[in-house]
Design a protein around this motif. Structure first.
Motif, PDB file in Angstrom:
ATOM      1  N   HIS A  68      83.451  -8.800  26.470  1.00 45.58           N
ATOM      2  CA  HIS A  68      84.127  -7.496  26.452  1.00 45.58           C
ATOM      3  C   HIS A  68      85.510  -7.607  25.840  1.00 45.58           C
ATOM      4  O   HIS A  68      85.957  -6.730  25.107  1.00 45.58           O
ATOM      5  N   GLU A  70      85.010  -7.228  22.286  1.00 49.07           N
ATOM      6  CA  GLU A  70      84.796  -5.822  21.903  1.00 49.07           C
ATOM      7  C   GLU A  70      86.142  -5.106  21.768  1.00 49.07           C
ATOM      8  O   GLU A  70      86.348  -4.290  20.878  1.00 49.07           O
ATOM      9  N   ARG A  71      87.096  -5.483  22.647  1.00 50.68           N
ATOM     10  CA  ARG A  71      88.389  -4.789  22.624  1.00 50.68           C
ATOM     11  C   ARG A  71      89.254  -5.307  21.494  1.00 50.68           C
ATOM     12  O   ARG A  71      89.993  -4.547  20.861  1.00 50.68           O
ATOM     13  N   ALA A 110      87.687  -0.176  22.712  1.00 47.84           N
ATOM     14  CA  ALA A 110      86.669  -1.214  22.529  1.00 47.84           C
ATOM     15  C   ALA A 110      85.658  -0.784  21.465  1.00 47.84           C
ATOM     16  O   ALA A 110      85.241   0.376  21.441  1.00 47.84           O
ATOM     17  N   TYR A 111      85.311  -1.729  20.615  1.00 43.63           N
ATOM     18  CA  TYR A 111      84.247  -1.482  19.638  1.00 43.63           C
ATOM     19  C   TYR A 111      83.020  -2.161  20.219  1.00 43.63           C
ATOM     20  O   TYR A 111      82.862  -3.374  20.141  1.00 43.63           O
ATOM     21  N   ARG A 112      82.175  -1.358  20.884  1.00 45.57           N
ATOM     22  CA  ARG A 112      81.127  -1.906  21.757  1.00 45.57           C
ATOM     23  C   ARG A 112      79.850  -2.269  21.026  1.00 45.57           C
ATOM     24  O   ARG A 112      79.452  -1.569  20.094  1.00 45.57           O
ATOM     25  N   GLU A 113      79.211  -3.334  21.536  1.00 47.99           N
ATOM     26  CA  GLU A 113      77.937  -3.816  20.984  1.00 47.99           C
ATOM     27  C   GLU A 113      76.831  -2.804  21.280  1.00 47.99           C
ATOM     28  O   GLU A 113      76.099  -2.394  20.404  1.00 47.99           O
ATOM     29  N   ALA A 146      77.836  -0.042  29.012  1.00 54.13           N
ATOM     30  CA  ALA A 146      79.206  -0.443  28.659  1.00 54.13           C
ATOM     31  C   ALA A 146      79.852  -1.290  29.746  1.00 54.13           C
ATOM     32  O   ALA A 146      79.675  -1.017  30.933  1.00 54.13           O
ATOM     33  N   TRP A 147      80.575  -2.293  29.313  1.00 49.60           N
ATOM     34  CA  TRP A 147      81.380  -3.081  30.242  1.00 49.60           C
ATOM     35  C   TRP A 147      82.736  -2.402  30.415  1.00 49.60           C
ATOM     36  O   TRP A 147      83.319  -1.930  29.438  1.00 49.60           O
ATOM     37  N   LEU A 163      83.247   7.472  28.193  1.00 48.78           N
ATOM     38  CA  LEU A 163      82.020   6.765  27.790  1.00 48.78           C
ATOM     39  C   LEU A 163      80.797   7.675  27.974  1.00 48.78           C
ATOM     40  O   LEU A 163      79.933   7.753  27.095  1.00 48.78           O
ATOM     41  N   TYR A 202      76.979   7.120  26.905  1.00 51.00           N
ATOM     42  CA  TYR A 202      76.642   5.922  27.699  1.00 51.00           C
ATOM     43  C   TYR A 202      76.005   6.330  29.017  1.00 51.00           C
ATOM     44  O   TYR A 202      76.441   7.304  29.646  1.00 51.00           O
TER      45      TYR A 202
END
Ligand code: SF4
Length: 426
Positions: A16, A19-20, A134-137, A142-143, A181, A186
């Motif tokens: 995470h 991601e950030r 965060a650019y999330r996977e 979401a974490w 989110l 999400y």
């Protein structure tokens, strides 16, 4: 437009953090590339939980030296727990490294990369108050960090030395992030902390769970990693009463021997741990419980190891993460007498894994012909739709067309396997 290559090792916290870091750098116009040879900046987000992880990283780092020779303007940055553990020494060991940035300073990665070079490993209390994009996977799950650091100082663990003292984010910042989110589609959040259930923001952890449970549109809530000493009746009650909190908890035991638990500074006894398992299973009968086990802790005798084997047989976890004890810098256990030979550690670890494989397989077999609620996460490598049950088991769905990530579907389990389940829509 600068091109960044990012490689990550370790725990959910680290993934995470990556991601950030990507979220921050995208705001500065960076784009991610998948090939380090195309990058202007290479970032390694590292893990130091075991010696092997550190060695693996150092040999990986060594291989980038050649890239720097070919492209002298290439910048190399080391982030994460090895950065914090080594600091300036890492640049002495690998002079081609430009930046060394610890986990408490990831909010400053963007500004650091504007400097020629730098070492950022100082204590940074601000980290818990900074809302970092965060650019999330994933687009489904979401974490969400709720706290940083750890105050427990388990005698084998390097985390308190690399991630600092516990700091909790304000509850309203966490709720706001999750509301955002959910607006972006999400369905599930995993609340993250090294010791997530010792959260001490402006509300208690059970109260925070109840606040998050009220968020419209959110389907599932998970949290990792819990410490048994902070698992009390209020938390179990909140888990049972909050319909979005999934029936799974990861509760590291580490050893089944009270003597070893004391040497590990785990702050609970086996009897107290059994009591917590009973409390969980009484309140949430369907709950899945997973754990961490360390094999071969210094001075571990055969009867201590047997106590761990007995605990696994008694508790029947749904799954475990087990590793050989590994000496870590600064930790009390690394200075203890009675360090065991590698082959003894390896033999005990194999026994533990063999036993647990039998238990996991038997428990998964009990799920045959049951209908499970699955949150679709996408497709696996063989093109099947895949997702997880509320008890955190992976389900691969046969003959399903036109599903979308984020959908919640009912699946009849037709084929249980050791580490996953197979089924069809029903
Ligand atoms: S609780 Fe113990 S094992 Fe977990 S991060 Fe903290 S010191 Fe490490």
């Amino acid at each position: 437009m600068k091109r960044v290559y990012l490689e990550t090792w370790g725990c959910q916290m680290n993934f995470h953090d990556s991601e950030r870091v990507l979220g921050l750098l995208r705001q500065k116009g960076y784009v991610r590339v998948d090939d380090p040879r195309e990058a202007d900046v290479i970032l390694f987000n590292t893990c130091s939980i075991r010696e092997k992880a550190e060695h693996k990283f150092l040999s990986r780092l060594g291989r980038t030296k050649g890239l720097k020779k070919r492209n002298p303007s290439l910048k190399i940055a080391v982030l994460g727990c090895i950065a914090q553990q080594s600091g300036e020494k890492l640049k002495e060991k690998a002079p081609y490294v430009d930046y060394v940035i610890g986990p408490q300073n990831i909010n400053r990665v963007g500004e650091a990369l504007e400097l020629e070079e730098g070492v950022l490993t100082d204590d940074n209390p601000e980290i818990a108050l900074s809302d970092i994009p965060a650019y999330r996977e994933s687009t489904v799950s979401a974490w969400v960090n709720i706290m940083y650091g750890c105050n427990n100082f388990c005698s084998y663990c390097i985390v308190p030395y690399t991630r600092g003292r516990e700091r909790s984010r304000p509850a309203e910042n966490i709720v706001r992030e999750i509301e955002e989110l959910v607006k972006n589609g999400y369905k599930e959040v995993t609340l993250l902390g090294q010791n997530v259930n010792s959260y001490s923001g402006n509300v208690t952890f059970p109260e925070l769970l109840r606040m998050v449970n009220k968020i419209e549109g959110l389907e599932r809530i998970r949290f990792v990693t819990s410490h048994p000493k902070d698992l009390g009746p209020e938390l179990v009650q909140a888990m049972a009463e909050c319909e979005k909190v999934c029936e799974h908890i990861h509760l590291p035991l580490q050893s089944g021997s009270d003597r070893i638990l004391k040497l590990m500074n785990r702050k609970y006894t086996m009897e107290q741990y059994y009591e917590k398992i009973r409390m969980l299973r009484d309140a949430i009968p369907a709950i899945a419980i997973t754990t961490d086990i360390i094999a071969g802790f210094p001075t571990e005798r055969d009867e201590d190891h047997q106590a761990t084997i007995e605990a696994l047989k008694e508790i029947e976890f749904d799954g475990i993460f087990a590793f050989k004890y590994s000496k870590r810098p600064y930790t009390r256990a690394s200075k203890m007498d009675g360090q065991l030979p590698e082959e003894v550690k390896a033999e005990r670890l194999n026994q533990i894994l063999r036993l647990q494989d039998e238990i996991t397989e038997r428990k998964n077999k009990l799920l045959k012909n049951t209908v499970q609620e699955v949150l679709v996460e996408g497709k696996n490598d063989s093109g099947q739709y895949t997702g997880r049950t509320r008890t955190n088991k992976i389900v691969n769905i046969n003959k399903a067309d036109g599903l979308t990530a984020g959908q919640i579907v009912k699946v009849l389990i037709t084929e249980p396997h050791r580490h996953s389940l197979e089924g069809r829509l029903t």
